[in-house]
Motif scaffolding. Structure first.
Motif, PDB file in Angstrom:
ATOM      1  N   LYS A  53      20.485   3.496   6.694  1.00 40.09           N
ATOM      2  CA  LYS A  53      20.584   4.855   6.249  1.00 40.09           C
ATOM      3  C   LYS A  53      21.152   4.997   4.766  1.00 40.09           C
ATOM      4  O   LYS A  53      20.596   5.815   4.189  1.00 40.09           O
ATOM      5  N   SER A  54      22.157   4.287   4.524  1.00 35.53           N
ATOM      6  CA  SER A  54      22.845   4.453   3.232  1.00 35.53           C
ATOM      7  C   SER A  54      21.610   3.772   2.191  1.00 35.53           C
ATOM      8  O   SER A  54      21.639   4.560   0.781  1.00 35.53           O
ATOM      9  N   THR A  55      21.033   2.868   2.384  1.00 36.83           N
ATOM     10  CA  THR A  55      20.091   2.120   1.510  1.00 36.83           C
ATOM     11  C   THR A  55      18.931   3.297   1.374  1.00 36.83           C
ATOM     12  O   THR A  55      18.469   3.587   0.257  1.00 36.83           O
ATOM     13  N   GLY A  62      17.728   7.849  -6.329  1.00 32.91           N
ATOM     14  CA  GLY A  62      16.993   7.333  -7.660  1.00 32.91           C
ATOM     15  C   GLY A  62      18.096   6.159  -8.066  1.00 32.91           C
ATOM     16  O   GLY A  62      17.825   5.668  -9.123  1.00 32.91           O
ATOM     17  N   LEU A  63      18.887   5.845  -7.059  1.00 32.80           N
ATOM     18  CA  LEU A  63      20.000   4.574  -7.452  1.00 32.80           C
ATOM     19  C   LEU A  63      19.408   3.451  -7.359  1.00 32.80           C
ATOM     20  O   LEU A  63      19.887   2.206  -7.756  1.00 32.80           O
ATOM     21  N   ASP A  64      18.171   3.043  -6.432  1.00 37.15           N
ATOM     22  CA  ASP A  64      17.622   1.924  -6.127  1.00 37.15           C
ATOM     23  C   ASP A  64      16.112   2.101  -6.345  1.00 37.15           C
ATOM     24  O   ASP A  64      15.578   2.528  -5.388  1.00 37.15           O
ATOM     25  N   PRO A  65      15.655   1.636  -7.439  1.00 42.21           N
ATOM     26  CA  PRO A  65      14.273   1.767  -7.525  1.00 42.21           C
ATOM     27  C   PRO A  65      13.415   0.591  -7.120  1.00 42.21           C
ATOM     28  O   PRO A  65      12.278   0.504  -7.131  1.00 42.21           O
ATOM     29  N   ASP A  66      14.014  -0.606  -6.296  1.00 45.24           N
ATOM     30  CA  ASP A  66      13.334  -1.655  -6.050  1.00 45.24           C
ATOM     31  C   ASP A  66      12.944  -1.520  -4.695  1.00 45.24           C
ATOM     32  O   ASP A  66      13.343  -1.947  -3.826  1.00 45.24           O
ATOM     33  N   PHE A  67      11.720  -0.830  -4.563  1.00 42.35           N
ATOM     34  CA  PHE A  67      11.344  -0.570  -3.032  1.00 42.35           C
ATOM     35  C   PHE A  67       9.714  -0.212  -3.194  1.00 42.35           C
ATOM     36  O   PHE A  67       9.416   0.116  -4.601  1.00 42.35           O
ATOM     37  N   ASP A  68       8.795  -0.410  -2.166  1.00 41.20           N
ATOM     38  CA  ASP A  68       7.632   0.031  -2.265  1.00 41.20           C
ATOM     39  C   ASP A  68       7.490   1.171  -1.550  1.00 41.20           C
ATOM     40  O   ASP A  68       7.688   1.435  -0.470  1.00 41.20           O
ATOM     41  N   GLY A  69       7.105   2.276  -2.217  1.00 44.62           N
ATOM     42  CA  GLY A  69       7.036   3.556  -1.890  1.00 44.62           C
ATOM     43  C   GLY A  69       7.019   4.618  -2.901  1.00 44.62           C
ATOM     44  O   GLY A  69       6.932   4.219  -4.114  1.00 44.62           O
ATOM     45  N   GLU A  70       7.338   5.665  -2.565  1.00 45.77           N
ATOM     46  CA  GLU A  70       7.289   6.867  -3.357  1.00 45.77           C
ATOM     47  C   GLU A  70       8.268   8.080  -2.924  1.00 45.77           C
ATOM     48  O   GLU A  70       8.250   8.399  -1.867  1.00 45.77           O
ATOM     49  N   VAL A  71       9.035   8.639  -4.059  1.00 44.68           N
ATOM     50  CA  VAL A  71       9.853   9.762  -3.729  1.00 44.68           C
ATOM     51  C   VAL A  71       9.383  10.862  -4.682  1.00 44.68           C
ATOM     52  O   VAL A  71       9.299  10.605  -5.588  1.00 44.68           O
ATOM     53  N   ARG A  72       8.776  12.066  -3.833  1.00 50.40           N
ATOM     54  CA  ARG A  72       8.314  13.156  -4.609  1.00 50.40           C
ATOM     55  C   ARG A  72       9.303  14.284  -4.569  1.00 50.40           C
ATOM     56  O   ARG A  72       9.848  14.537  -3.386  1.00 50.40           O
ATOM     57  N   LEU A  73       9.596  14.963  -5.650  1.00 50.53           N
ATOM     58  CA  LEU A  73      10.279  16.108  -5.454  1.00 50.53           C
ATOM     59  C   LEU A  73       9.646  17.422  -6.238  1.00 50.53           C
ATOM     60  O   LEU A  73       9.156  17.486  -7.308  1.00 50.53           O
ATOM     61  N   ASP A  74       9.156  18.190  -5.132  1.00 47.52           N
ATOM     62  CA  ASP A  74       8.236  19.550  -5.942  1.00 47.52           C
ATOM     63  C   ASP A  74       6.980  18.886  -6.318  1.00 47.52           C
ATOM     64  O   ASP A  74       6.700  19.579  -7.411  1.00 47.52           O
ATOM     65  N   GLY A  75       6.565  17.931  -5.604  1.00 47.76           N
ATOM     66  CA  GLY A  75       5.169  17.437  -5.981  1.00 47.76           C
ATOM     67  C   GLY A  75       5.329  16.308  -7.006  1.00 47.76           C
ATOM     68  O   GLY A  75       4.041  15.730  -7.454  1.00 47.76           O
TER      69      GLY A  75
END
Length: 251
Positions: A53-55, A62-75
């Motif tokens: 959960k905390s991860t 935006g504190l952990d960029p080392d992942f496979d995926g995407e976070v989108r804010l307002d597109g």
């Protein structure tokens, strides 16, 4: 329409290799976690300790960029911390050498808006304490200051990582109500990580239940109750029981 879109295909301690493949010895933490957060919505995340959960919250922040995926804010795909996303941690994390007002208005390179600081202190119930130092505050007052600080940049999304877990029951209830009221006043969406199932039901419009090894969304539970919600009401108890049964199935 969704404001925040989160897609974490994989997250491993030890990181990802090129193309998202696992590095040797990397332990899986999250897998195929996808959800959306609408404007003004409160989304609760619950799950057993160690389910990520905390991860997940650190990734969204935006504190952990080392992942496979995407976070989108307002597109828009986000890379790193963003002023549109605020964070309230489990501990207040105030600078002990700054006053309460200076902590709230601490915003590198952006100046200090004294009037806005005073407005926020008033909203969170700290009027007259702007000149105090953190050591002069109670635990509840310090967390109120942390909430005001997170709202200083006028974020569109506020992330809360078990923000009331270290407080006594009465203070926790008061701050639960405060966060909901302030978020609605500022039209801020909330993403709440909590171990307190009742807290999730009281505050959230939806609750996501995460399973472990690796962390993944196993259930989405709508909370179609109007606010304010009675802590002792049968409807809250029924939904709390539904969430608890799902958590028990994950043991």
């Amino acid at each position: 329409m969704s404001l925040l879109d989160v897609s974490v295909r994989t997250k491993r301690f030890g990181g990802e290799g090129q193309g998202g493949e696992a590095r040797e010895g990397a332990a899986p933490v999250l897998s195929d976690v996808r959800f959306q957060l609408a404007v003004g919505e409160v989304l609760g995340l619950v799950g057993a300790s160690g389910c990520g959960k905390s991860t997940l919250l650190r990734i969204v922040a935006g504190l952990d960029p080392d992942f496979d995926g995407e976070v989108r804010l307002d597109g828009r795909t986000r890379h790193g911390p963003d002023r549109d996303i605020g964070v309230v941690f489990q501990e207040p994390r105030l600078f002990p050498w700054l006053t309460v007002a200076e902590n709230v208005g601490f915003d590198l390179g952006q100046g200090h808006d004294e009037r806005w600081v005073e407005t926020l202190l008033d909203e969170v119930g700290l009027r007259g304490l702007g000149d105090a130092l953190p050591r002069q505050l109670s635990g509840g007052q310090a967390q109120r200051a942390a909430i005001a600080r997170a709202l200083y940049t006028k974020p569109r999304v506020l992330l809360l990582d078990e923000p009331f877990s270290a407080l006594d029951a009465f203070t926790r209830m008061r701050l639960q109500d405060l966060v909901r009221e302030v978020a609605r006043a500022h039209h801020t969406s909330l993403l709440l990580v909590t171990h307190d199932v009742e807290e999730a039901v009281l505050l959230s419009d939806r609750v996501l239940v995460l399973g472990a090894a690796p962390g993944r969304v196993v259930r989405r539970i709508d909370v179609p109750l109007v606010h304010p919600r009675g802590r002792g009401s049968a409807a809250v108890a029924d939904l709390r029981g539904e969430v608890l049964r799902e958590l028990e199935r994950q043991q």
